[in-house]
Design a protein around this motif. Structure first.
Motif, short mmCIF file in Angstrom:
data_model
loop_
_atom_site.label_atom_id
_atom_site.label_comp_id
_atom_site.label_asym_id
_atom_site.label_seq_id
_atom_site.Cartn_x
_atom_site.Cartn_y
_atom_site.Cartn_z
N UNK A 1 -28.47 3.86 -12.75
CA UNK A 1 -27.20 3.13 -12.81
C UNK A 1 -26.29 3.59 -11.69
N UNK A 2 -25.81 2.65 -10.86
CA UNK A 2 -24.96 3.00 -9.72
C UNK A 2 -23.80 2.02 -9.62
N UNK A 3 -22.71 2.50 -9.03
CA UNK A 3 -21.58 1.64 -8.71
C UNK A 3 -21.59 1.36 -7.22
N UNK A 4 -21.54 0.10 -6.85
CA UNK A 4 -21.52 -0.31 -5.45
C UNK A 4 -20.12 -0.82 -5.10
N UNK A 5 -19.54 -0.26 -4.03
CA UNK A 5 -18.20 -0.62 -3.61
C UNK A 5 -18.26 -1.66 -2.50
N UNK B 1 -5.18 -9.50 -8.50
CA UNK B 1 -5.17 -10.82 -7.87
C UNK B 1 -6.54 -11.49 -7.93
N UNK B 2 -7.51 -10.85 -8.61
CA UNK B 2 -8.82 -11.42 -8.77
C UNK B 2 -9.83 -10.99 -7.73
N UNK B 3 -9.40 -10.19 -6.75
CA UNK B 3 -10.31 -9.73 -5.70
C UNK B 3 -11.35 -8.76 -6.26
N UNK B 4 -12.63 -9.07 -6.06
CA UNK B 4 -13.72 -8.19 -6.48
C UNK B 4 -13.72 -6.93 -5.63
N UNK B 5 -13.82 -5.76 -6.28
CA UNK B 5 -13.82 -4.50 -5.53
C UNK B 5 -15.12 -3.72 -5.66
N UNK B 6 -15.79 -3.80 -6.81
CA UNK B 6 -17.05 -3.09 -6.97
C UNK B 6 -17.83 -3.69 -8.14
N UNK B 7 -19.12 -3.37 -8.17
CA UNK B 7 -19.97 -3.77 -9.27
C UNK B 7 -20.80 -2.58 -9.71
N UNK C 1 -25.63 7.88 -15.07
CA UNK C 1 -24.53 7.08 -14.57
C UNK C 1 -23.96 7.71 -13.32
N UNK C 2 -23.83 6.93 -12.24
CA UNK C 2 -23.44 7.46 -10.95
C UNK C 2 -22.37 6.57 -10.34
N UNK C 3 -21.29 7.16 -9.92
CA UNK C 3 -20.22 6.42 -9.26
C UNK C 3 -20.13 6.88 -7.82
N UNK C 4 -21.08 6.46 -7.01
CA UNK C 4 -21.13 6.91 -5.63
C UNK C 4 -20.14 6.20 -4.75
N UNK C 5 -19.91 6.74 -3.55
CA UNK C 5 -19.04 6.11 -2.58
C UNK C 5 -17.61 6.53 -2.73
N UNK C 6 -16.84 6.37 -1.65
CA UNK C 6 -15.46 6.82 -1.64
C UNK C 6 -14.52 5.83 -2.28
#
Length: 238
Positions: free
Chosen positions: A48-52, A218-224, A23-28
């Motif tokens: 597995x990665x998190x994309x911002x 407010x429903x704004x998507x921030x990452x997946x 499990x990886x949560x890359x990015x700032x």
């Protein structure tokens, strides 16, 4: 694909998926700086990665995760606006990796959305389809070729023609135009297939599954959060 990165507390929605591997949560995750580009190459093991969420335009994005790289080509994955997007690079005459949008440097790629699934293992093929003048055209892409169907009737298997399917030469503009998109809307529990050209190993594929996402209040998507791995798509030949 425009977006505004919103500050504030976030709500995380988690969907069903396979077990996490590395499990990886890359990015700032910063709204003022793009996420750091990380190299997490696709293998037969699920990554597995998190994309911002980043960028306004395709050309503005360098991608967030490099999933493939060789001497001549490099491909990255990112969340551009609300789209899961692949960004291709090819080696230019100056010896640097250059991002282009027409495949003229040989970095040919594309992504398809296979719909809502229960996990990454359900992604079995890379299926492209079009509806033209009342007829539906299906193409199953594979490492060694592709099969073509019209209205569910088998038209033929084309050995070694996957890249020729992906690009169409336009004499007027003297450039390649892609049949497959660089990005598809990122949707929970959806499976995606990405096809791309390599320097020595021909055509390769990765399958991608969106297992969770984060929204602001407010429903704004921030990452997946996505899973991906190399795979050999099934190509029916009759």
């Amino acid at each position: 694909m425009m977006f505004v990165m919103m500050l504030g507390s976030a709500v995380v929605f988690t969907s069903c998926g396979g077990d996490d591997d590395d499990d990886y949560n890359g990015g700032s995750g910063s709204s003022s700086e793009p996420p750091k580009v990380s190299t997490i190459l696709a293998t037969n093991k699920v990554q597995t990665v998190k994309l911002h969420k980043i960028g306004y335009k395709w050309k503005d994005s360098k991608g967030e995760v490099i999933f493939y790289k060789d001497y001549k080509y490099q491909y990255t994955l990112c969340l551009l606006g609300n789209s899961l997007t692949v960004v291709p690079y090819g080696l230019n005459s100056k010896g640097k990796m250059e991002q282009v949008d027409d495949g003229s440097n040989g970095a040919v790629t594309g992504i398809v959305d296979l719909g809502k699934l229960n996990g990454i293992n359900e992604i079995k093929n890379c299926l492209s389809w079009d509806e033209i003048q009342g007829h539906t055209y299906y193409s199953y892409l594979g490492i060694n070729g592709y099969s073509h169907f019209t209205d569910n009737s088998f038209e033929g298997y084309y050995e070694g023609e996957t890249l020729n399917f992906l690009r169409v030469w336009d004499d007027r503009y003297n450039r390649y135009w892609h049949r497959l998109s660089y990005g598809k809307t990122a949707l929970p529990n959806h499976g995606y297939a990405i096809v791309f050209n390599t320097f020595e190993d021909g055509v390769k594929f990765i399958r991608v599954y969106e297992k969770s996402y984060t929204q602001q209040n407010d429903g704004e998507l921030t990452d997946i959060t996505v899973e991906y791995q190399l795979f050999d798509p099934i190509v029916p030949k009759e």
